[in-house]
Design an enzyme around this catalytic site. Structure first.
Site, PDB file in Angstrom:
ATOM      1  N   HIS A  82      15.320 -10.216  40.889  1.00  0.00           N
ATOM      2  CA  HIS A  82      14.585  -9.815  42.206  1.00  0.00           C
ATOM      3  C   HIS A  82      14.170 -11.071  43.047  1.00  0.00           C
ATOM      4  O   HIS A  82      14.427 -11.054  44.140  1.00  0.00           O
ATOM      5  CB  HIS A  82      13.437  -8.965  41.793  1.00  0.00           C
ATOM      6  CG  HIS A  82      13.683  -7.594  41.302  1.00  0.00           C
ATOM      7  ND1 HIS A  82      13.225  -7.088  40.409  1.00  0.00           N
ATOM      8  CD2 HIS A  82      14.411  -6.610  41.579  1.00  0.00           C
ATOM      9  CE1 HIS A  82      13.455  -5.824  39.880  1.00  0.00           C
ATOM     10  NE2 HIS A  82      14.372  -5.517  40.497  1.00  0.00           N
ATOM     11  N   LYS A 130       9.846   9.241  38.912  1.00  0.00           N
ATOM     12  CA  LYS A 130       9.781   8.261  37.791  1.00  0.00           C
ATOM     13  C   LYS A 130       8.486   7.926  37.550  1.00  0.00           C
ATOM     14  O   LYS A 130       7.419   8.453  38.436  1.00  0.00           O
ATOM     15  CB  LYS A 130      10.240   6.937  38.361  1.00  0.00           C
ATOM     16  CG  LYS A 130      11.766   6.869  38.782  1.00  0.00           C
ATOM     17  CD  LYS A 130      12.360   5.360  38.488  1.00  0.00           C
ATOM     18  CE  LYS A 130      13.803   5.249  39.298  1.00  0.00           C
ATOM     19  NZ  LYS A 130      13.985   3.870  39.600  1.00  0.00           N
ATOM     20  N   ARG A 184      24.310  -6.779  41.007  1.00  0.00           N
ATOM     21  CA  ARG A 184      24.421  -7.643  39.639  1.00  0.00           C
ATOM     22  C   ARG A 184      25.855  -7.447  39.047  1.00  0.00           C
ATOM     23  O   ARG A 184      26.365  -8.595  38.853  1.00  0.00           O
ATOM     24  CB  ARG A 184      23.344  -7.063  38.740  1.00  0.00           C
ATOM     25  CG  ARG A 184      22.033  -7.334  38.865  1.00  0.00           C
ATOM     26  CD  ARG A 184      20.946  -6.691  38.061  1.00  0.00           C
ATOM     27  NE  ARG A 184      21.348  -5.054  37.747  1.00  0.00           N
ATOM     28  CZ  ARG A 184      20.678  -4.236  37.475  1.00  0.00           C
ATOM     29  NH1 ARG A 184      19.484  -4.510  36.706  1.00  0.00           N
ATOM     30  NH2 ARG A 184      20.770  -2.908  37.656  1.00  0.00           N
ATOM     31  N   SER A 187      14.494  -4.418  35.008  1.00  0.00           N
ATOM     32  CA  SER A 187      13.097  -4.226  34.691  1.00  0.00           C
ATOM     33  C   SER A 187      13.165  -3.269  33.463  1.00  0.00           C
ATOM     34  O   SER A 187      12.269  -3.405  32.640  1.00  0.00           O
ATOM     35  CB  SER A 187      12.529  -3.497  35.837  1.00  0.00           C
ATOM     36  OG  SER A 187      12.506  -4.136  37.080  1.00  0.00           O
TER      37      SER A 187
HETATM   38  O1  PNS Z   1      14.673  -0.545  42.361  1.00  0.00           O
HETATM   39  P1  PNS Z   1      15.236   0.998  42.705  1.00  0.00           P
HETATM   40  O2  PNS Z   1      14.513   2.089  41.707  1.00  0.00           O
HETATM   41  O3  PNS Z   1      16.709   0.653  42.319  1.00  0.00           O
HETATM   42  O4  PNS Z   1      15.127   1.300  44.050  1.00  0.00           O
HETATM   43  C1  PNS Z   1      15.513   2.569  44.475  1.00  0.00           C
HETATM   44  C2  PNS Z   1      15.080   2.779  46.324  1.00  0.00           C
HETATM   45  C3  PNS Z   1      13.698   2.662  46.171  1.00  0.00           C
HETATM   46  C4  PNS Z   1      15.801   1.731  47.062  1.00  0.00           C
HETATM   47  C5  PNS Z   1      15.485   4.391  46.265  1.00  0.00           C
HETATM   48  O5  PNS Z   1      15.221   4.933  45.575  1.00  0.00           O
HETATM   49  C6  PNS Z   1      14.971   4.548  47.921  1.00  0.00           C
HETATM   50  O6  PNS Z   1      15.278   4.545  48.791  1.00  0.00           O
HETATM   51  N1  PNS Z   1      13.831   5.621  47.849  1.00  0.00           N
HETATM   52  C7  PNS Z   1      13.241   6.056  49.056  1.00  0.00           C
HETATM   53  C8  PNS Z   1      13.685   7.524  49.170  1.00  0.00           C
HETATM   54  C9  PNS Z   1      15.035   7.601  49.854  1.00  0.00           C
HETATM   55  O7  PNS Z   1      14.968   7.082  51.114  1.00  0.00           O
HETATM   56  N2  PNS Z   1      16.080   8.233  49.402  1.00  0.00           N
HETATM   57  C10 PNS Z   1      17.005   8.375  49.953  1.00  0.00           C
HETATM   58  C11 PNS Z   1      18.028   7.349  49.372  1.00  0.00           C
HETATM   59  S1  PNS Z   1      19.669   7.588  50.220  1.00  0.00           S
END
Ligand code: PNS
Length: 166
Positions: free
Chosen positions: A17, A41, A90, A128
């Site tokens: 990150h 989560k 990645r 993570s």
């Molecule tokens: O580090 P991560 O868990 O891969 O991040 C995922 C994240 C936070 C980018 C994604 O879960 C997100 O955008 N969450 C906010 C809710 C949202 O907008 N959901 C629709 C996504 S199309």
């Protein structure tokens, strides 16, 4: 002023990150690392702890700030007055989900652009989830996370190391 939002769970932040943040900070005027409050989560670290840890790890980069958000990412991006989302890729295995998410975000707000950045190749195996598992089982995570994160993982797991039964 080009502001980019780098959203994620960051539970916890890894060197992968951080590598993406450093690369993005060279390209954009300002990078906002946006820690999501993901109720679905159950994160190891609370949102406040994750935000604090990210803050400590990026304090040397002057054009990076840390924030948190809940709800839809596209709404947060709009509130921040920008239209750029950064995501790290990645490996090919990341692509399908990221592609789906990027196109869905574009459907929700057609102005939003997702920009994919690749971390240094030595971080392609890093996640993570794996870092937490290694720390939980007493392994050394020093090569994988910045020092403040290692200290936080040590604090969580030092008292709960698995006891050998042999
Ligand atoms: O580090 P991560 O868990 O891969 O991040 C995922 C994240 C936070 C980018 C994604 O879960 C997100 O955008 N969450 C906010 C809710 C949202 O907008 N959901 C629709 C996504 S199309």
């Amino acid at each position: 002023m080009r502001i980019a939002i780098y959203p994620g769970s960051f539970d916890p932040l890894t060197n992968g990150h951080l590598d993406i943040i450093q690369r993005a900070a060279k390209i954009f005027d300002r990078v906002v690392v946006a820690v999501v409050k993901n109720d679905s989560k159950s994160p190891l670290f609370s949102m406040a702890e994750r935000q604090h840890l990210v803050g400590r790890c990026v304090e040397h980069i002057s054009n990076v700030e840390v924030d948190c958000f809940s709800g839809l990412l596209v709404n947060y991006v709009e509130r921040r007055g920008t239209d750029i989302i950064i995501r790290g890729l990645r490996a090919v295995s990341d692509f399908e989900f990221e592609f789906q998410m990027a196109l869905m975000n574009r459907k929700l707000n057609e102005r939003v652009e997702t920009i994919f950045m690749m971390p240094k190749d030595t971080y392609t195996f890093l996640s993570s989830g794996l870092v937490k598992e290694i720390a939980r089982l007493g392994g050394d995570v020093t090569p994988f996370v910045p020092p403040p994160v290692r200290e936080a993982l040590d604090a969580v797991f030092s008292s709960t190391l698995p006891q050998s039964t042999v």
